[in-house]
Design a protein around this motif. Sequence first.
Motif, short mmCIF file in Angstrom:
data_model
loop_
_atom_site.label_atom_id
_atom_site.label_comp_id
_atom_site.label_asym_id
_atom_site.label_seq_id
_atom_site.Cartn_x
_atom_site.Cartn_y
_atom_site.Cartn_z
N LEU A 1 0.82 -1.21 0.00
CA LEU A 1 0.00 0.00 0.00
C LEU A 1 0.85 1.26 0.00
O LEU A 1 1.99 1.25 0.47
N GLY A 2 0.28 2.34 -0.49
CA GLY A 2 0.95 3.65 -0.49
C GLY A 2 1.20 4.11 0.94
O GLY A 2 2.31 4.49 1.29
N HIS A 3 0.15 4.06 1.75
CA HIS A 3 0.30 4.30 3.19
C HIS A 3 0.38 2.94 3.85
O HIS A 3 -0.64 2.27 3.99
N PRO A 4 1.56 2.50 4.24
CA PRO A 4 1.71 1.12 4.73
C PRO A 4 0.77 0.85 5.90
O PRO A 4 0.58 1.69 6.78
N ALA A 5 0.17 -0.34 5.87
CA ALA A 5 -0.71 -0.76 6.96
C ALA A 5 0.12 -1.01 8.21
O ALA A 5 1.30 -1.33 8.13
N ASP B 1 -9.50 -9.23 -14.66
CA ASP B 1 -9.20 -8.00 -13.94
C ASP B 1 -9.53 -8.19 -12.45
O ASP B 1 -10.70 -8.38 -12.09
N PRO B 2 -8.52 -8.12 -11.58
CA PRO B 2 -8.77 -8.37 -10.15
C PRO B 2 -9.70 -7.34 -9.51
O PRO B 2 -10.45 -7.67 -8.59
N GLY B 3 -9.69 -6.11 -10.02
CA GLY B 3 -10.59 -5.09 -9.50
C GLY B 3 -12.05 -5.47 -9.74
O GLY B 3 -12.91 -5.32 -8.87
N ASN B 4 -12.33 -6.00 -10.93
CA ASN B 4 -13.70 -6.43 -11.24
C ASN B 4 -14.12 -7.63 -10.38
O ASN B 4 -15.25 -7.70 -9.91
N VAL B 5 -13.21 -8.59 -10.21
CA VAL B 5 -13.52 -9.76 -9.39
C VAL B 5 -13.81 -9.32 -7.95
O VAL B 5 -14.81 -9.72 -7.34
N GLY B 6 -12.97 -8.46 -7.40
CA GLY B 6 -13.18 -7.99 -6.03
C GLY B 6 -14.46 -7.18 -5.89
O GLY B 6 -15.20 -7.33 -4.91
N ASP C 1 -7.29 -14.08 -9.36
CA ASP C 1 -7.25 -14.66 -8.01
C ASP C 1 -8.00 -13.73 -7.04
O ASP C 1 -7.60 -12.59 -6.85
N PRO C 2 -9.09 -14.22 -6.44
CA PRO C 2 -9.85 -13.36 -5.52
C PRO C 2 -9.08 -13.00 -4.25
O PRO C 2 -9.49 -12.10 -3.52
N THR C 3 -7.96 -13.70 -4.02
CA THR C 3 -7.17 -13.41 -2.82
C THR C 3 -5.93 -12.58 -3.14
O THR C 3 -5.11 -12.33 -2.26
N GLY C 4 -5.79 -12.15 -4.39
CA GLY C 4 -4.69 -11.25 -4.75
C GLY C 4 -4.91 -9.88 -4.13
O GLY C 4 -6.03 -9.55 -3.72
N PRO C 5 -3.86 -9.06 -4.06
CA PRO C 5 -3.99 -7.79 -3.32
C PRO C 5 -5.05 -6.84 -3.88
O PRO C 5 -5.81 -6.24 -3.12
N ARG C 6 -5.15 -6.71 -5.21
CA ARG C 6 -6.13 -5.75 -5.76
C ARG C 6 -7.56 -6.25 -5.56
O ARG C 6 -8.47 -5.47 -5.25
N ALA C 7 -7.78 -7.57 -5.78
CA ALA C 7 -9.12 -8.12 -5.60
C ALA C 7 -9.54 -8.01 -4.14
O ALA C 7 -10.68 -7.65 -3.83
N LEU C 8 -8.61 -8.31 -3.26
CA LEU C 8 -8.89 -8.25 -1.82
C LEU C 8 -9.29 -6.84 -1.41
O LEU C 8 -10.25 -6.65 -0.66
#
Lengths: 203, 203
Positions: free
Chosen positions: B39-43, B71-76, B98-105
Amino acid sequence: VAEGEDLVDAATSVEIEPVELLVAGHNVEPALLAEVSALGHPARVIGVFRRGDLRRGAVPDVGVALWRVGDPGNVGTLIRAADALGPAFVALSPDSADPTGPRALRASMGAVFRVPLVDLEAAPRPWIALVPAGGKTLAHVAGVAKATFVLGAEREGLPAEILLRCDEVATIPLTAGADSLNVAMAGTIALYEHARSMRVEKK
Amino acid sequence: VAEGEDLVDAATSVEIEPVELLVAGHNVEPALLAEVSALGHPARVIGVFRRGDLRRGAVPDVGVALWRVGDPGNVGTLIRAADALGPAFVALSPDSADPTGPRALRASMGAVFRVPLVDLEAAPRPWIALVPAGGKTLAHVAGVAKATFVLGAEREGLPAEILLRCDEVATIPLTAGADSLNVAMAGTIALYEHARSMRVEKK
Protein backbone atom coordinates in the motif's frame (compact mmCIF):
# COMPACT_ATOMS: atom_id res chain seq x y z
CA VAL A 1 -4.99 13.88 -23.18
CA ALA A 2 -6.58 10.79 -24.73
CA GLU A 3 -4.26 7.84 -25.31
CA GLY A 4 -5.11 5.19 -27.87
CA GLU A 5 -7.23 4.97 -31.00
CA ASP A 6 -10.41 3.97 -29.15
CA LEU A 7 -10.44 7.13 -27.03
CA VAL A 8 -9.47 9.42 -29.89
CA ASP A 9 -12.14 7.83 -32.12
CA ALA A 10 -14.74 8.32 -29.36
CA ALA A 11 -14.02 12.05 -29.54
CA THR A 12 -13.91 12.48 -33.29
CA SER A 13 -17.10 10.39 -33.74
CA VAL A 14 -18.98 13.15 -31.89
CA GLU A 15 -17.07 15.81 -33.82
CA ILE A 16 -14.71 16.84 -31.06
CA GLU A 17 -11.41 17.41 -32.82
CA PRO A 18 -8.01 17.22 -31.16
CA VAL A 19 -5.85 20.31 -30.84
CA GLU A 20 -2.86 18.02 -31.42
CA LEU A 21 -2.82 14.50 -32.78
CA LEU A 22 0.41 12.59 -32.20
CA VAL A 23 0.79 9.42 -34.26
CA ALA A 24 3.80 7.14 -33.79
CA GLY A 25 5.91 6.95 -36.93
CA HIS A 26 3.80 9.60 -38.63
CA ASN A 27 4.50 12.93 -36.93
CA VAL A 28 6.27 11.65 -33.78
CA GLU A 29 9.10 9.20 -33.16
CA PRO A 30 7.59 6.04 -31.58
CA ALA A 31 10.19 6.10 -28.79
CA LEU A 32 9.31 9.69 -27.92
CA LEU A 33 5.57 8.90 -27.83
CA ALA A 34 6.22 5.86 -25.64
CA GLU A 35 8.17 8.08 -23.26
CA VAL A 36 5.25 10.48 -22.64
CA SER A 37 2.65 7.68 -22.50
CA ALA A 38 1.08 6.87 -19.12
CA LEU A 39 0.13 3.34 -20.23
CA GLY A 40 1.98 0.08 -19.67
CA HIS A 41 1.72 -0.70 -23.36
CA PRO A 42 2.32 2.75 -24.86
CA ALA A 43 -0.40 3.94 -27.22
CA ARG A 44 0.56 4.62 -30.83
CA VAL A 45 -1.85 7.57 -30.95
CA ILE A 46 -2.31 10.40 -28.46
CA GLY A 47 -4.91 13.14 -28.95
CA VAL A 48 -4.80 16.40 -27.04
CA PHE A 49 -8.23 18.00 -26.59
CA ARG A 50 -9.57 21.21 -25.06
CA ARG A 51 -11.72 20.76 -21.94
CA GLY A 52 -13.95 23.52 -23.27
CA ASP A 53 -14.86 21.35 -26.26
CA LEU A 54 -16.52 18.70 -24.06
CA ARG A 55 -20.30 18.42 -24.37
CA ARG A 56 -22.36 20.89 -22.43
CA GLY A 57 -25.61 21.59 -24.31
CA ALA A 58 -29.03 20.25 -23.31
CA VAL A 59 -29.38 18.59 -19.89
CA PRO A 60 -30.86 15.06 -20.11
CA ASP A 61 -33.83 14.23 -17.85
CA VAL A 62 -31.81 11.99 -15.55
CA GLY A 63 -28.31 11.88 -14.16
CA VAL A 64 -26.07 11.52 -11.15
CA ALA A 65 -24.57 14.32 -9.05
CA LEU A 66 -21.38 13.37 -7.26
CA TRP A 67 -20.43 15.14 -4.05
CA ARG A 68 -16.67 15.14 -3.46
CA VAL A 69 -16.08 11.78 -5.13
CA GLY A 70 -12.31 11.88 -5.31
CA ASP A 71 -11.58 8.48 -6.86
CA PRO A 72 -11.07 9.00 -10.60
CA GLY A 73 -11.94 5.36 -11.35
CA ASN A 74 -15.36 5.83 -9.76
CA VAL A 75 -15.97 9.10 -11.63
CA GLY A 76 -14.99 7.49 -14.95
CA THR A 77 -17.09 4.38 -14.28
CA LEU A 78 -20.16 6.52 -13.55
CA ILE A 79 -19.63 8.51 -16.74
CA ARG A 80 -19.55 5.20 -18.61
CA ALA A 81 -22.74 4.07 -16.81
CA ALA A 82 -24.46 7.38 -17.66
CA ASP A 83 -23.62 6.76 -21.30
CA ALA A 84 -24.74 3.11 -21.33
CA LEU A 85 -27.90 3.47 -19.22
CA GLY A 86 -28.84 7.01 -20.25
CA PRO A 87 -28.92 9.37 -21.97
CA ALA A 88 -27.91 10.77 -18.61
CA PHE A 89 -25.75 13.58 -17.30
CA VAL A 90 -23.06 13.70 -14.64
CA ALA A 91 -22.71 16.67 -12.28
CA LEU A 92 -19.50 16.98 -10.26
CA SER A 93 -19.03 19.04 -7.11
CA PRO A 94 -15.80 20.90 -6.45
CA ASP A 95 -13.18 18.49 -5.05
CA SER A 96 -14.47 15.61 -7.16
CA ALA A 97 -11.91 13.86 -9.35
CA ASP A 98 -11.13 15.48 -12.69
CA PRO A 99 -13.16 13.55 -15.33
CA THR A 100 -10.46 14.33 -17.88
CA GLY A 101 -7.60 12.89 -15.82
CA PRO A 102 -5.94 9.75 -17.17
CA ARG A 103 -7.60 7.21 -14.84
CA ALA A 104 -11.10 8.70 -15.17
CA LEU A 105 -10.70 8.92 -18.93
CA ARG A 106 -9.68 5.28 -19.19
CA ALA A 107 -12.51 4.11 -16.88
CA SER A 108 -15.02 6.12 -18.91
CA MET A 109 -13.91 4.31 -22.07
CA GLY A 110 -14.45 7.46 -24.11
CA ALA A 111 -17.94 8.12 -22.69
CA VAL A 112 -16.63 11.43 -21.33
CA PHE A 113 -16.88 12.76 -24.89
CA ARG A 114 -20.59 11.78 -25.11
CA VAL A 115 -21.99 12.40 -21.61
CA PRO A 116 -22.92 15.99 -20.75
CA LEU A 117 -21.13 17.26 -17.65
CA VAL A 118 -23.56 19.69 -16.09
CA ASP A 119 -23.54 22.18 -13.26
CA LEU A 120 -25.24 20.93 -10.09
CA GLU A 121 -27.53 23.97 -10.06
CA ALA A 122 -28.79 22.99 -13.52
CA ALA A 123 -29.56 19.39 -12.47
CA PRO A 124 -33.32 18.65 -12.71
CA ARG A 125 -35.59 18.14 -9.68
CA PRO A 126 -36.36 16.04 -7.76
CA TRP A 127 -32.91 15.56 -6.30
CA ILE A 128 -32.87 12.06 -4.82
CA ALA A 129 -30.13 11.54 -2.26
CA LEU A 130 -28.77 7.99 -2.11
CA VAL A 131 -27.74 6.97 1.40
CA PRO A 132 -26.52 3.58 2.69
CA ALA A 133 -29.45 3.14 5.11
CA GLY A 134 -32.68 4.73 6.29
CA GLY A 135 -34.06 6.14 3.02
CA LYS A 136 -37.09 5.01 1.03
CA THR A 137 -36.55 1.91 -1.13
CA LEU A 138 -34.91 3.10 -4.37
CA ALA A 139 -37.40 1.25 -6.60
CA HIS A 140 -40.29 3.13 -4.94
CA VAL A 141 -38.95 6.59 -5.75
CA ALA A 142 -36.97 6.15 -8.99
CA GLY A 143 -40.01 6.04 -11.29
CA VAL A 144 -40.15 9.73 -12.07
CA ALA A 145 -39.53 11.17 -15.54
CA LYS A 146 -36.85 13.59 -14.35
CA ALA A 147 -34.44 12.93 -11.53
CA THR A 148 -30.97 13.68 -10.19
CA PHE A 149 -29.46 10.98 -8.00
CA VAL A 150 -27.11 12.63 -5.52
CA LEU A 151 -24.23 10.50 -4.20
CA GLY A 152 -21.49 11.24 -1.72
CA ALA A 153 -17.96 9.93 -1.34
CA GLU A 154 -17.60 6.43 0.03
CA ARG A 155 -16.43 7.21 3.53
CA GLU A 156 -17.84 10.68 4.14
CA GLY A 157 -21.26 10.24 2.50
CA LEU A 158 -23.42 13.31 1.92
CA PRO A 159 -23.08 16.29 4.29
CA ALA A 160 -26.22 17.66 5.97
CA GLU A 161 -26.25 20.83 3.85
CA ILE A 162 -26.57 18.76 0.68
CA LEU A 163 -29.09 16.29 2.17
CA LEU A 164 -31.28 19.24 3.18
CA ARG A 165 -31.35 20.47 -0.41
CA CYS A 166 -32.59 17.08 -1.67
CA ASP A 167 -36.29 16.34 -2.25
CA GLU A 168 -36.13 12.61 -1.45
CA VAL A 169 -33.78 10.25 0.36
CA ALA A 170 -33.46 6.74 -1.08
CA THR A 171 -31.61 3.57 -0.14
CA ILE A 172 -30.65 0.47 -2.11
CA PRO A 173 -31.81 -2.45 0.07
CA LEU A 174 -28.76 -4.37 1.27
CA THR A 175 -28.17 -7.63 3.10
CA ALA A 176 -28.25 -7.20 6.87
CA GLY A 177 -24.70 -6.83 8.19
CA ALA A 178 -23.14 -6.27 4.78
CA ASP A 179 -20.84 -3.40 4.03
CA SER A 180 -22.17 -0.69 1.71
CA LEU A 181 -21.83 -0.66 -2.06
CA ASN A 182 -19.23 1.63 -3.54
CA VAL A 183 -20.38 4.89 -5.10
CA ALA A 184 -19.89 3.67 -8.68
CA MET A 185 -22.06 0.58 -8.08
CA ALA A 186 -24.72 2.58 -6.22
CA GLY A 187 -24.93 5.21 -8.98
CA THR A 188 -25.03 2.53 -11.68
CA ILE A 189 -27.92 0.79 -9.90
CA ALA A 190 -29.79 4.11 -9.57
CA LEU A 191 -29.49 4.79 -13.32
CA TYR A 192 -30.52 1.20 -14.11
CA GLU A 193 -33.52 1.41 -11.75
CA HIS A 194 -34.63 4.72 -13.27
CA ALA A 195 -34.48 3.31 -16.80
CA ARG A 196 -36.29 0.14 -15.73
CA SER A 197 -39.03 2.08 -13.94
CA MET A 198 -39.53 4.30 -16.98
CA ARG A 199 -39.97 1.27 -19.23
CA VAL A 200 -42.59 -0.15 -16.83
CA GLU A 201 -44.41 3.23 -16.73
CA LYS A 202 -44.63 3.33 -20.51
CA LYS A 203 -46.38 -0.06 -20.70
CA VAL B 1 -2.31 -11.54 2.76
CA ALA B 2 -4.74 -8.99 4.20
CA GLU B 3 -3.31 -5.53 4.88
CA GLY B 4 -4.96 -3.21 7.36
CA GLU B 5 -7.22 -3.58 10.36
CA ASP B 6 -10.46 -3.44 8.36
CA LEU B 7 -9.54 -6.49 6.27
CA VAL B 8 -8.16 -8.46 9.20
CA ASP B 9 -11.27 -7.64 11.25
CA ALA B 10 -13.49 -8.79 8.37
CA ALA B 11 -11.83 -12.20 8.62
CA THR B 12 -11.82 -12.60 12.38
CA SER B 13 -15.45 -11.45 12.64
CA VAL B 14 -16.44 -14.59 10.71
CA GLU B 15 -14.01 -16.66 12.77
CA ILE B 16 -11.32 -17.02 10.14
CA GLU B 17 -8.09 -16.70 12.08
CA PRO B 18 -4.77 -15.59 10.59
CA VAL B 19 -1.85 -18.01 10.42
CA GLU B 20 0.40 -15.01 11.13
CA LEU B 21 -0.57 -11.62 12.47
CA LEU B 22 2.07 -8.92 12.05
CA VAL B 23 1.49 -5.77 14.10
CA ALA B 24 3.80 -2.77 13.76
CA GLY B 25 5.63 -2.03 17.02
CA HIS B 26 4.20 -5.17 18.64
CA ASN B 27 5.86 -8.17 17.00
CA VAL B 28 7.39 -6.46 13.94
CA GLU B 29 9.50 -3.34 13.46
CA PRO B 30 7.28 -0.68 11.77
CA ALA B 31 9.97 -0.05 9.13
CA LEU B 32 10.10 -3.72 8.23
CA LEU B 33 6.31 -3.97 7.95
CA ALA B 34 6.24 -0.84 5.76
CA GLU B 35 8.84 -2.45 3.51
CA VAL B 36 6.69 -5.53 2.75
CA SER B 37 3.45 -3.52 2.44
CA ALA B 38 1.91 -3.14 -1.02
CA LEU B 39 0.00 0.00 0.00
CA GLY B 40 0.95 3.65 -0.49
CA HIS B 41 0.30 4.30 3.19
CA PRO B 42 1.71 1.12 4.73
CA ALA B 43 -0.71 -0.76 6.96
CA ARG B 44 0.18 -1.19 10.63
CA VAL B 45 -1.36 -4.67 10.64
CA ILE B 46 -0.92 -7.51 8.16
CA GLY B 47 -2.74 -10.83 8.53
CA VAL B 48 -1.68 -13.93 6.64
CA PHE B 49 -4.54 -16.39 6.03
CA ARG B 50 -4.92 -19.83 4.46
CA ARG B 51 -6.91 -19.93 1.22
CA GLY B 52 -8.40 -23.20 2.45
CA ASP B 53 -10.02 -21.37 5.38
CA LEU B 54 -12.20 -19.23 3.07
CA ARG B 55 -15.93 -19.95 3.17
CA ARG B 56 -17.18 -22.86 1.14
CA GLY B 57 -20.22 -24.39 2.87
CA ALA B 58 -23.80 -24.00 1.69
CA VAL B 59 -24.40 -22.50 -1.76
CA PRO B 60 -26.78 -19.48 -1.66
CA ASP B 61 -29.73 -19.43 -4.08
CA VAL B 62 -28.24 -16.73 -6.30
CA GLY B 63 -24.83 -15.70 -7.50
CA VAL B 64 -22.59 -14.74 -10.38
CA ALA B 65 -20.33 -17.04 -12.37
CA LEU B 66 -17.38 -15.27 -14.01
CA TRP B 67 -15.83 -16.71 -17.15
CA ARG B 68 -12.18 -15.72 -17.53
CA VAL B 69 -12.59 -12.35 -15.87
CA GLY B 70 -8.94 -11.45 -15.50
CA ASP B 71 -9.20 -8.00 -13.94
CA PRO B 72 -8.77 -8.37 -10.15
CA GLY B 73 -10.59 -5.09 -9.50
CA ASN B 74 -13.70 -6.43 -11.24
CA VAL B 75 -13.52 -9.76 -9.39
CA GLY B 76 -13.18 -7.99 -6.03
CA THR B 77 -15.97 -5.52 -6.84
CA LEU B 78 -18.34 -8.37 -7.71
CA ILE B 79 -17.48 -10.19 -4.48
CA ARG B 80 -18.37 -6.98 -2.64
CA ALA B 81 -21.63 -6.72 -4.61
CA ALA B 82 -22.48 -10.37 -3.83
CA ASP B 83 -22.04 -9.58 -0.16
CA ALA B 84 -24.05 -6.34 -0.21
CA LEU B 85 -26.90 -7.50 -2.48
CA GLY B 86 -26.95 -11.17 -1.48
CA PRO B 87 -26.49 -13.48 0.28
CA ALA B 88 -24.98 -14.55 -3.04
CA PHE B 89 -22.09 -16.68 -4.20
CA VAL B 90 -19.32 -16.07 -6.73
CA ALA B 91 -18.08 -18.84 -9.04
CA LEU B 92 -14.81 -18.28 -10.88
CA SER B 93 -13.63 -20.14 -13.98
CA PRO B 94 -9.99 -21.08 -14.46
CA ASP B 95 -8.04 -18.04 -15.76
CA SER B 96 -10.14 -15.63 -13.73
CA ALA B 97 -8.26 -13.28 -11.42
CA ASP B 98 -7.25 -14.66 -8.01
CA PRO B 99 -9.85 -13.36 -5.52
CA THR B 100 -7.17 -13.41 -2.82
CA GLY B 101 -4.69 -11.25 -4.75
CA PRO B 102 -3.99 -7.79 -3.32
CA ARG B 103 -6.13 -5.75 -5.76
CA ALA B 104 -9.12 -8.12 -5.60
CA LEU B 105 -8.89 -8.25 -1.82
CA ARG B 106 -8.87 -4.46 -1.55
CA ALA B 107 -11.78 -4.07 -4.01
CA SER B 108 -13.80 -6.69 -2.09
CA MET B 109 -13.34 -4.67 1.12
CA GLY B 110 -13.18 -7.86 3.14
CA ALA B 111 -16.28 -9.41 1.54
CA VAL B 112 -14.07 -12.25 0.27
CA PHE B 113 -14.16 -13.61 3.82
CA ARG B 114 -17.99 -13.64 3.85
CA VAL B 115 -19.01 -14.59 0.29
CA PRO B 116 -18.92 -18.31 -0.60
CA LEU B 117 -16.69 -19.03 -3.58
CA VAL B 118 -18.33 -22.03 -5.26
CA ASP B 119 -17.48 -24.39 -8.05
CA LEU B 120 -19.28 -23.60 -11.32
CA GLU B 121 -20.69 -27.13 -11.46
CA ALA B 122 -22.35 -26.54 -8.07
CA ALA B 123 -23.98 -23.27 -9.19
CA PRO B 124 -27.80 -23.52 -9.16
CA ARG B 125 -29.96 -23.60 -12.30
CA PRO B 126 -31.16 -21.77 -14.28
CA TRP B 127 -27.88 -20.39 -15.56
CA ILE B 128 -28.68 -16.99 -17.06
CA ALA B 129 -26.03 -15.75 -19.48
CA LEU B 130 -25.65 -11.97 -19.58
CA VAL B 131 -24.74 -10.68 -23.04
CA PRO B 132 -24.38 -7.09 -24.29
CA ALA B 133 -27.19 -7.43 -26.87
CA GLY B 134 -29.80 -9.80 -28.20
CA GLY B 135 -30.95 -11.55 -25.01
CA LYS B 136 -34.27 -11.24 -23.18
CA THR B 137 -34.67 -8.14 -21.02
CA LEU B 138 -32.97 -8.87 -17.68
CA ALA B 139 -35.96 -7.74 -15.59
CA HIS B 140 -38.16 -10.31 -17.40
CA VAL B 141 -36.02 -13.31 -16.49
CA ALA B 142 -34.40 -12.38 -13.15
CA GLY B 143 -37.48 -13.07 -11.03
CA VAL B 144 -36.69 -16.70 -10.21
CA ALA B 145 -35.89 -17.94 -6.71
CA LYS B 146 -32.63 -19.58 -7.75
CA ALA B 147 -30.32 -18.29 -10.45
CA THR B 148 -26.72 -18.11 -11.58
CA PHE B 149 -25.84 -15.08 -13.71
CA VAL B 150 -23.01 -16.04 -16.05
CA LEU B 151 -20.73 -13.23 -17.24
CA GLY B 152 -17.75 -13.21 -19.58
CA ALA B 153 -14.69 -11.02 -19.77
CA GLU B 154 -15.17 -7.53 -21.14
CA ARG B 155 -13.65 -7.93 -24.56
CA GLU B 156 -14.08 -11.65 -25.24
CA GLY B 157 -17.57 -12.14 -23.76
CA LEU B 158 -18.89 -15.68 -23.29
CA PRO B 159 -17.66 -18.44 -25.61
CA ALA B 160 -20.22 -20.58 -27.45
CA GLU B 161 -19.55 -23.66 -25.31
CA ILE B 162 -20.57 -21.78 -22.18
CA LEU B 163 -23.55 -20.03 -23.80
CA LEU B 164 -24.86 -23.45 -24.90
CA ARG B 165 -24.79 -24.69 -21.31
CA CYS B 166 -26.93 -21.74 -20.14
CA ASP B 167 -30.72 -22.00 -19.78
CA GLU B 168 -31.49 -18.35 -20.59
CA VAL B 169 -29.75 -15.45 -22.29
CA ALA B 170 -30.44 -11.99 -20.88
CA THR B 171 -29.43 -8.44 -21.74
CA ILE B 172 -29.43 -5.20 -19.74
CA PRO B 173 -31.19 -2.66 -22.00
CA LEU B 174 -28.69 0.01 -23.06
CA THR B 175 -28.87 3.33 -24.86
CA ALA B 176 -28.63 2.92 -28.62
CA GLY B 177 -25.06 3.50 -29.77
CA ALA B 178 -23.60 3.33 -26.26
CA ASP B 179 -20.66 1.15 -25.38
CA SER B 180 -21.37 -1.82 -23.13
CA LEU B 181 -21.21 -1.81 -19.34
CA ASN B 182 -18.20 -3.36 -17.70
CA VAL B 183 -18.53 -6.81 -16.19
CA ALA B 184 -18.57 -5.52 -12.61
CA MET B 185 -21.42 -3.11 -13.34
CA ALA B 186 -23.38 -5.73 -15.31
CA GLY B 187 -23.05 -8.34 -12.55
CA THR B 188 -23.97 -5.80 -9.87
CA ILE B 189 -27.12 -4.86 -11.81
CA ALA B 190 -28.05 -8.55 -12.21
CA LEU B 191 -27.76 -9.16 -8.46
CA TYR B 192 -29.74 -5.96 -7.75
CA GLU B 193 -32.45 -6.93 -10.25
CA HIS B 194 -32.72 -10.43 -8.77
CA ALA B 195 -33.14 -9.05 -5.24
CA ARG B 196 -35.66 -6.45 -6.43
CA SER B 197 -37.70 -9.04 -8.34
CA MET B 198 -37.76 -11.34 -5.31
CA ARG B 199 -39.09 -8.53 -3.11
CA VAL B 200 -41.86 -7.82 -5.65
CA GLU B 201 -42.75 -11.55 -5.83
CA LYS B 202 -43.12 -11.73 -2.07
CA LYS B 203 -45.67 -8.91 -1.98
